[in-house]
Design a protein around this motif. Structure first.
Motif: not given
Ligand SMILES: [Zn+2]
Length: 246
Positions: A75-79, A208-215, A238-240
């Motif tokens: 899982l790769i995201n800002t967190k 799902k922008e609020d979950v992934t943080g990405v448009p 989403t993957l999250e």
């Protein structure tokens, strides 16, 4: 004289018996050899790599990503940025492969070997359905390349270095030939419907922008393996959210 004939006949009989036995032993050995579990070479020459081939062990470096458990999905995201010393799995240069089912925007696009195999099968299936004109624009990016992409992109449009799936070789970006908005193309429609069958997900779905943080990114596909991808796409999550449920 009679005795001499007797001896000759006995010698001849012995010779024939010995010769026959040697022949029999040879053929038995050949028969055993072919039953040793070694398949004739032709059985491996099939389009389906799973027919005739021995099952791949989980520890094999060539094991299909589909055999991995959800715990192995990165899982790769800002967190969850990638570790600084992260090294991707074996990469292949798409230009060096004999690709027939999609085109490339440039000659230096690389993806992981598993991803290339899955892409090849997926775009071949699309072509069979009469959907062509896919152009791959991006695959693996080194940390340095992601730094450059980030520095020249508008705020929030590109991921920070260390937070991009492109640094794993497990994601690619695609556009359609002659079209500005990929979301409105038959190519996107086909991928949205079928990508999970080949282990890919739309990583940043609409709504799902609020979950992934990405448009919403209709062009970005992430490889997670078929069983995981099917569940994620079927549920519209989403993957999250998927990894949270595990
Ligand atoms: Zn992308």
């Amino acid at each position: 004289m009679k005795r001499f004939v007797y001896i000759v006949v006995i010698i001849l009989v012995l010779c024939v018996a010995t010769f026959s036995f040697v022949k029999y032993a040879d053929s038995e050995r050949d028969r055993n050899r072919s039953n040793d579990g070694v398949q004739p070479r032709d059985e491996f020459l099939t389009d389906n790599p799973h027919v005739g081939a021995p099952p791949l062990s989980k520890s094999s470096t060539n094991a299909p990503y589909t055999s991995k458990s959800s715990e192995d999905i990165l899982l790769i995201n800002t967190k969850n940025p990638l570790p600084k010393d992260y090294r991707p799995e074996k990469l292949v240069n798409l230009y060096n492969q004999r690709i027939k089912h999609f085109q490339l925007a440039k000659t230096d696009i690389e993806v992981s070997e598993d991803v290339y195999q899955a892409m090849d099968a997926m775009f071949a299936a699309a072509q069979k359905d009469g959907v062509r004109g896919f152009i791959i624009t991006s695959g693996y990016r080194s940390r340095g390349e992601q730094k450059m992409v980030f520095s020249i992109s508008a705020d929030g449009f590109a991921a920070k270095p260390g937070e991009s799936e492109h640094e794993t070789g497990l994601a690619f970006d695609v556009i359609a030939y002659g079209n500005e908005s990929f979301e409105l193309t038959p190519q996107f429609e086909w991928l949205a419907k079928h990508c999970a069958e080949y282990g890919f997900i739309i990583r940043y779905p609409k709504g799902k922008e609020d979950v992934t943080g990405v448009p919403f990114e209709p062009w970005h596909y992430r490889y997670v393996g078929t069983p995981h991808a099917k569940e994620i796409m079927d549920k519209g999550i989403t993957l999250e959210e998927y990894l949270e449920q595990q």
